[in-house]
Design a protein around this motif. Structure first.
Motif, PDB file in Angstrom:
ATOM      1  N   GLU A 115      72.192  35.777  32.184  1.00  0.00           N
ATOM      2  CA  GLU A 115      71.764  34.630  32.980  1.00  0.00           C
ATOM      3  C   GLU A 115      71.841  34.989  34.457  1.00  0.00           C
ATOM      4  O   GLU A 115      72.673  35.805  34.866  1.00  0.00           O
ATOM      5  CB  GLU A 115      72.667  33.420  32.700  1.00  0.00           C
ATOM      6  CG  GLU A 115      72.690  32.995  31.244  1.00  0.00           C
ATOM      7  CD  GLU A 115      73.663  31.851  30.994  1.00  0.00           C
ATOM      8  OE1 GLU A 115      73.920  31.076  31.937  1.00  0.00           O
ATOM      9  OE2 GLU A 115      74.169  31.737  29.864  1.00  0.00           O
ATOM     10  N   LEU A 116      70.984  34.363  35.253  1.00  0.00           N
ATOM     11  CA  LEU A 116      70.926  34.646  36.689  1.00  0.00           C
ATOM     12  C   LEU A 116      71.050  33.346  37.476  1.00  0.00           C
ATOM     13  O   LEU A 116      70.347  32.376  37.202  1.00  0.00           O
ATOM     14  CB  LEU A 116      69.595  35.323  37.038  1.00  0.00           C
ATOM     15  CG  LEU A 116      69.298  35.550  38.530  1.00  0.00           C
ATOM     16  CD1 LEU A 116      70.318  36.493  39.148  1.00  0.00           C
ATOM     17  CD2 LEU A 116      67.879  36.099  38.705  1.00  0.00           C
ATOM     18  N   ARG A 117      71.972  33.346  38.445  1.00  0.00           N
ATOM     19  CA  ARG A 117      72.116  32.205  39.348  1.00  0.00           C
ATOM     20  C   ARG A 117      72.141  32.712  40.787  1.00  0.00           C
ATOM     21  O   ARG A 117      73.012  33.508  41.155  1.00  0.00           O
ATOM     22  CB  ARG A 117      73.410  31.426  39.053  1.00  0.00           C
ATOM     23  CG  ARG A 117      73.439  30.748  37.696  1.00  0.00           C
ATOM     24  CD  ARG A 117      72.435  29.613  37.574  1.00  0.00           C
ATOM     25  NE  ARG A 117      72.705  28.536  38.505  1.00  0.00           N
ATOM     26  CZ  ARG A 117      73.501  27.508  38.257  1.00  0.00           C
ATOM     27  NH1 ARG A 117      74.133  27.424  37.097  1.00  0.00           N
ATOM     28  NH2 ARG A 117      73.670  26.552  39.143  1.00  0.00           N
ATOM     29  N   MET A 118      71.208  32.238  41.588  1.00  0.00           N
ATOM     30  CA  MET A 118      71.143  32.571  43.005  1.00  0.00           C
ATOM     31  C   MET A 118      71.676  31.388  43.811  1.00  0.00           C
ATOM     32  O   MET A 118      71.306  30.234  43.548  1.00  0.00           O
ATOM     33  CB  MET A 118      69.714  32.899  43.420  1.00  0.00           C
ATOM     34  CG  MET A 118      69.049  34.011  42.622  1.00  0.00           C
ATOM     35  SD  MET A 118      69.854  35.634  42.787  1.00  0.00           S
ATOM     36  CE  MET A 118      69.505  36.005  44.505  1.00  0.00           C
ATOM     37  N   VAL A 171      80.971  38.430  34.349  1.00  0.00           N
ATOM     38  CA  VAL A 171      80.301  37.863  35.518  1.00  0.00           C
ATOM     39  C   VAL A 171      80.183  38.959  36.568  1.00  0.00           C
ATOM     40  O   VAL A 171      81.185  39.576  36.956  1.00  0.00           O
ATOM     41  CB  VAL A 171      81.067  36.661  36.098  1.00  0.00           C
ATOM     42  CG1 VAL A 171      80.293  36.069  37.285  1.00  0.00           C
ATOM     43  CG2 VAL A 171      81.284  35.590  35.033  1.00  0.00           C
ATOM     44  N   LEU A 172      78.956  39.200  37.029  1.00  0.00           N
ATOM     45  CA  LEU A 172      78.680  40.212  38.037  1.00  0.00           C
ATOM     46  C   LEU A 172      78.197  39.515  39.301  1.00  0.00           C
ATOM     47  O   LEU A 172      77.108  38.932  39.318  1.00  0.00           O
ATOM     48  CB  LEU A 172      77.621  41.193  37.532  1.00  0.00           C
ATOM     49  CG  LEU A 172      77.935  41.902  36.204  1.00  0.00           C
ATOM     50  CD1 LEU A 172      76.752  42.745  35.763  1.00  0.00           C
ATOM     51  CD2 LEU A 172      79.197  42.752  36.326  1.00  0.00           C
ATOM     52  N   LEU A 219      76.692  36.766  33.150  1.00  0.00           N
ATOM     53  CA  LEU A 219      76.150  35.944  34.232  1.00  0.00           C
ATOM     54  C   LEU A 219      76.072  36.809  35.473  1.00  0.00           C
ATOM     55  O   LEU A 219      77.045  37.463  35.853  1.00  0.00           O
ATOM     56  CB  LEU A 219      77.052  34.741  34.490  1.00  0.00           C
ATOM     57  CG  LEU A 219      76.738  33.904  35.741  1.00  0.00           C
ATOM     58  CD1 LEU A 219      75.392  33.198  35.594  1.00  0.00           C
ATOM     59  CD2 LEU A 219      77.851  32.908  36.013  1.00  0.00           C
ATOM     60  N   VAL A 220      74.914  36.805  36.122  1.00  0.00           N
ATOM     61  CA  VAL A 220      74.723  37.501  37.399  1.00  0.00           C
ATOM     62  C   VAL A 220      74.605  36.445  38.492  1.00  0.00           C
ATOM     63  O   VAL A 220      73.795  35.519  38.387  1.00  0.00           O
ATOM     64  CB  VAL A 220      73.456  38.380  37.357  1.00  0.00           C
ATOM     65  CG1 VAL A 220      73.206  39.028  38.717  1.00  0.00           C
ATOM     66  CG2 VAL A 220      73.576  39.448  36.270  1.00  0.00           C
ATOM     67  N   VAL A 221      75.424  36.575  39.539  1.00  0.00           N
ATOM     68  CA  VAL A 221      75.458  35.618  40.645  1.00  0.00           C
ATOM     69  C   VAL A 221      75.249  36.373  41.955  1.00  0.00           C
ATOM     70  O   VAL A 221      75.825  37.457  42.147  1.00  0.00           O
ATOM     71  CB  VAL A 221      76.802  34.863  40.707  1.00  0.00           C
ATOM     72  CG1 VAL A 221      76.736  33.756  41.756  1.00  0.00           C
ATOM     73  CG2 VAL A 221      77.184  34.304  39.359  1.00  0.00           C
TER      74      VAL A 221
END
Length: 258
Positions: free
Chosen positions: A228-231, A114-115, A202-204
């Motif tokens: 995956e990208l979550r903003m 997770v980044l 996962l990129v947050v």
């Protein structure tokens, strides 16, 4: 206080809490493990492992060049000391840069990745604006500290949370270590290595982060295969703390799938 020792003899303070699958938590530049104090309990299903980067906390503070890749090697020294062969890794801010090297250079040691509020660095990374830089370089120390807080948190949060804050730097760091941390983060460039990352990723990022601009999130997600990208809407740099009721479940759900 337990310590791990690197091959060059640097002593690194580390902390382990809980049971379950191991999860490494990596904080931002010039911060020690207390960065995670407010949210560490959110990850109680895991055996959380933190460390004080060299230059911070109870770790040694050699006056020599630091790099994000070198910090990643320090993390491995801690994992070896506690007998963990493979762990999930959640890195935020500069910790995300360190985590990129862990996953790229040592894929066998990283489960899920997770980044958070991070950047690929180098020529491809999106740098903070000159206005932001000037706000942090004000000669009035109190004004500069306030500017940093406003980059980390929204005005509504600051109005109801007077501190102390654990995300604005380790106050016990010597000046040389602060300079070394700044140089390590500024010198990060993992762009060419990112496509080699095989860990589920996962990129947050907070949509309102201008300290480490939100535009870096899709760059990372697009560069790492299958990421995956979550903003998180309305969040600034310290999204993981202010928006913990949104952010922690996102991370836990992702980790639970891997």
């Amino acid at each position: 206080m337990p310590y791990a020792t690197t091959p060059s003899g640097v002593k690194l303070s580390y902390q382990v809490n809980g049971d379950g699958a191991p999860l490494v938590l990596l904080q931002g530049q010039a911060n020690d493990h207390r960065w995670w104090d407010s949210v560490r309990d959110d990850f109680a299903p895991y055996r959380t492992i933190t460390l004080d980067y060299r230059g911070t906390g109870d770790s040694d503070k050699p006056d020599e060049p630091y790099t994000t890749r070198g910090f990643a090697a320090d993390v491995l020294a801690v994992l070896d000391e506690v007998g963990v062969r493979r762990a999930h890794v959640y890195g935020t801010s500069m910790g995300g840069r360190v985590a990129q090297w862990l996953a790229a250079d040592h894929p066998e040691r990283v489960g899920a990745l997770v980044l958070g509020c991070s950047s690929p660095g180098g020529a491809h990374g999106v740098e903070r604006s000159n206005d932001v830089r000037r706000s942090l370089a004000q000669p009035d120390r109190a004004a500069a500290e306030r500017a940093l807080l406003e980059l980390m948190y929204t005005p509504a949060w600051l109005a109801t949370h007077p501190g102390p804050y654990r995300t604005t730097g380790d106050p016990g760091m010597p000046a040389h270590a602060r300079r070394r941390h700044l140089a390590a983060s500024a010198g990060h460039d993992a762009w060419d290595a990112l496509p080699a990352i095989t860990a589920p990723t996962l990129v947050v990022h907070g949509t309102d982060d201008v300290f480490n601009p939100a535009a870096n999130a899709p760059l990372l997600a697009g560069r790492i295969p299958g990421a995956e990208l979550r903003m998180i809407e309305g969040a600034r740099h310290a999204y993981f703390e202010e928006f913990r009721q949104v952010a922690s479940p996102i991370v836990l759900e992702f980790l639970g799938r891997h």
